[in-house]
Design a protein around this motif. Structure first.
Motif, PDB file in Angstrom:
ATOM      1  N   LYS A 220      68.989 110.792 -45.874  1.00 56.72           N
ATOM      2  CA  LYS A 220      69.984 111.354 -46.803  1.00 56.72           C
ATOM      3  C   LYS A 220      71.413 111.000 -46.397  1.00 56.72           C
ATOM      4  O   LYS A 220      72.369 111.519 -46.974  1.00 56.72           O
ATOM      5  CB  LYS A 220      69.830 112.876 -46.856  1.00 56.72           C
ATOM      6  N   GLY A 221      71.548 110.128 -45.385  1.00 51.96           N
ATOM      7  CA  GLY A 221      72.889 109.757 -44.929  1.00 51.96           C
ATOM      8  C   GLY A 221      73.601 110.889 -44.226  1.00 51.96           C
ATOM      9  O   GLY A 221      74.831 110.967 -44.256  1.00 51.96           O
ATOM     10  N   MET A 222      72.857 111.766 -43.570  1.00 47.66           N
ATOM     11  CA  MET A 222      73.438 112.950 -42.949  1.00 47.66           C
ATOM     12  C   MET A 222      73.423 112.891 -41.418  1.00 47.66           C
ATOM     13  O   MET A 222      73.589 113.917 -40.762  1.00 47.66           O
ATOM     14  CB  MET A 222      72.694 114.207 -43.417  1.00 47.66           C
ATOM     15  N   VAL A 223      73.227 111.685 -40.853  1.00 48.07           N
ATOM     16  CA  VAL A 223      73.384 111.479 -39.418  1.00 48.07           C
ATOM     17  C   VAL A 223      74.485 110.441 -39.251  1.00 48.07           C
ATOM     18  O   VAL A 223      74.410 109.350 -39.839  1.00 48.07           O
ATOM     19  CB  VAL A 223      72.082 110.996 -38.754  1.00 48.07           C
ATOM     20  N   LEU A 224      75.509 110.737 -38.478  1.00 52.43           N
ATOM     21  CA  LEU A 224      76.676 109.872 -38.391  1.00 52.43           C
ATOM     22  C   LEU A 224      76.301 108.463 -37.951  1.00 52.43           C
ATOM     23  O   LEU A 224      75.556 108.265 -36.990  1.00 52.43           O
ATOM     24  CB  LEU A 224      77.697 110.456 -37.410  1.00 52.43           C
ATOM     25  N   ASP A 225      76.840 107.480 -38.683  1.00 54.48           N
ATOM     26  CA  ASP A 225      76.638 106.075 -38.381  1.00 54.48           C
ATOM     27  C   ASP A 225      77.884 105.333 -38.865  1.00 54.48           C
ATOM     28  O   ASP A 225      78.119 105.235 -40.070  1.00 54.48           O
ATOM     29  CB  ASP A 225      75.390 105.556 -39.102  1.00 54.48           C
ATOM     30  N   PRO A 226      78.714 104.833 -37.937  1.00 59.88           N
ATOM     31  CA  PRO A 226      79.970 104.184 -38.345  1.00 59.88           C
ATOM     32  C   PRO A 226      79.774 103.047 -39.332  1.00 59.88           C
ATOM     33  O   PRO A 226      80.677 102.738 -40.117  1.00 59.88           O
ATOM     34  CB  PRO A 226      80.533 103.670 -37.013  1.00 59.88           C
ATOM     35  N   ALA A 227      78.605 102.397 -39.314  1.00 61.97           N
ATOM     36  CA  ALA A 227      78.363 101.266 -40.205  1.00 61.97           C
ATOM     37  C   ALA A 227      77.897 101.691 -41.590  1.00 61.97           C
ATOM     38  O   ALA A 227      77.807 100.851 -42.494  1.00 61.97           O
ATOM     39  CB  ALA A 227      77.323 100.328 -39.576  1.00 61.97           C
ATOM     40  N   ASP A 228      77.602 102.971 -41.772  1.00 58.29           N
ATOM     41  CA  ASP A 228      77.051 103.478 -43.035  1.00 58.29           C
ATOM     42  C   ASP A 228      78.068 104.393 -43.692  1.00 58.29           C
ATOM     43  O   ASP A 228      78.272 105.531 -43.261  1.00 58.29           O
ATOM     44  CB  ASP A 228      75.740 104.222 -42.764  1.00 58.29           C
ATOM     45  N   HIS A 229      78.685 103.909 -44.764  1.00 55.80           N
ATOM     46  CA  HIS A 229      79.720 104.707 -45.427  1.00 55.80           C
ATOM     47  C   HIS A 229      79.160 105.978 -46.057  1.00 55.80           C
ATOM     48  O   HIS A 229      79.921 106.900 -46.358  1.00 55.80           O
ATOM     49  CB  HIS A 229      80.456 103.869 -46.472  1.00 55.80           C
ATOM     50  N   ASP A 230      77.863 106.057 -46.270  1.00 52.24           N
ATOM     51  CA  ASP A 230      77.289 107.301 -46.769  1.00 52.24           C
ATOM     52  C   ASP A 230      77.435 108.431 -45.756  1.00 52.24           C
ATOM     53  O   ASP A 230      77.305 109.605 -46.117  1.00 52.24           O
ATOM     54  CB  ASP A 230      75.803 107.110 -47.108  1.00 52.24           C
TER      55      ASP A 230
END
Length: 349
Positions: A220-230
């Motif tokens: 769901k894009g709810m774990v921080l990832d600098p490469a993932d703008h979600d």
């Protein structure tokens, strides 16, 4: 020890998970509890506006920034069930799971600091902080005293506590009541139970529960990832609305008129009424995943409609414009008003 950093144009942008926000007049990092209390006490005595900053995961800061001193809570570490307010939350959860302690595993992957968790009664996948919190140590900025408050004194409710919406209490540390048998709390969230292949109510090894929660959150894009703008977001932007008992029938009837009487409306028991799904309402008001805001600089997450995201090069004004569009669209279609979950600093909807 506390240190002072020179404020730059992107000072607060660099300390929030949305990567938005203008400068502060002054920026102080407090690395010890004593230094934190002394710094805030001195600023209060001088009448200086103060913004307390933890992990920056629940803040929307205006493009104009903050006209005062930002105090970043840089205290870290833990001793068993007690954790410093500035400690990265998920690192602490990971440590408890590695030790076979149960109770926090369903709150894995949530960004931010430990001290922020009781303020809004952080919750996910069927677990809330209120269920596992023993007490907090707090600096009372009104009296100048350091106090210990039990969970029963914090007025917990859905995504709130007596600490939310006021900066008079500064959380210094948080103490939890955790199990030590290597098993999770009973799995209460149906989606998580399905992912684990168990019945609702089952206890599973804490490591399995954490792994499943992290997998669901990443999807769901709810774990921080600098490469993932979600993941350039403040998490869920709107809280699930609670409709007062007296209004439930009318609200559900209006929703049925819009989506059809044969469509099941997700609803859950809540104190004083019924809780509806904000994400469900947003989607059925016409705002799908990836719905763009001004210039495409912001959008709803492509993975989860409840997150408003910075696609790079955005301004806080862009985000607020999108938030207003979604809020007003849901209200116009269903008569339900959504309220923001993050704190709005020097700005408003």
């Amino acid at each position: 020890m506390s240190t002072v950093e020179t404020s730059t144009q992107d000072a607060l942008r660099g300390y929030t998970t949305l990567r938005l926000g203008g400068p502060a007049r002054r920026f102080v990092v407090a690395e010890t509890t004593a230094g934190l209390v002394d710094t805030v006490r001195e600023l209060d005595a001088a009448g200086e506006p103060v913004l307390l900053l933890g992990g920056g995961s629940n803040l929307v800061v205006a493009d104009e920034g903050f006209p005062g001193t930002v105090v970043r809570i840089g205290t870290t570490g833990w001793d068993g069930d007690t954790v410093a307010a500035g400690q990265d939350w998920d690192a602490y959860v990971a440590a408890t799971v590695a030790e076979g302690r149960g109770g926090l595993e369903c709150l894995s992957g949530i960004p931010g600091s430990a001290g922020a968790t009781p303020i809004q009664n952080v919750g996910a996948y069927g677990c809330e902080i209120s269920e596992v919190l023993h007490s907090i140590e707090l600096y009372d900025r009104r009296s100048g005293e350091i106090r210990t408050l039990a969970a029963s004194e914090l007025g917990f409710a859905y995504r709130t506590s007596v600490l939310k919406g006021t900066d008079t209490g500064l959380v210094l540390s948080v103490r939890f009541t955790l199990s030590d048998d290597g098993l999770s709390a009973p799995i209460r969230y149906a989606e998580l139970a399905r992912a684990l292949g168990v019945e609702v109510g089952t206890r599973v090894p804490v490591t399995e529960a954490r792994d499943a929660v992290l997998a669901l959150r990443r999807g769901k894009g709810m774990v921080l990832d600098p490469a993932d703008h979600d993941t350039w977001s403040a998490g869920s932007f709107f809280t699930n609305p609670i409709v007062p008992e007296a209004d439930v029938a009318g609200v559900l009837a209006r929703i049925a008129e819009v989506v059809g009487a044969d469509v099941a409306v997700p609803q859950y028991p809540a104190q004083g009424g019924v809780k509806l799904s904000a994400a469900w309402l947003i989607e059925r008001a016409g705002f799908g995943k990836g719905h763009p805001g001004p210039g495409g600089r912001v959008s709803l997450s492509t993975k989860h409609t409840l997150a408003l995201t910075n696609r790079g090069g955005a301004a806080t004004a862009d985000l607020l414009t999108l938030a207003r569009e979604v809020r007003d669209g849901v209200r116009a279609r269903f008569g339900v008003t959504l309220h923001p979950e993050p704190l709005l600093i020097n700005c408003s909807l």
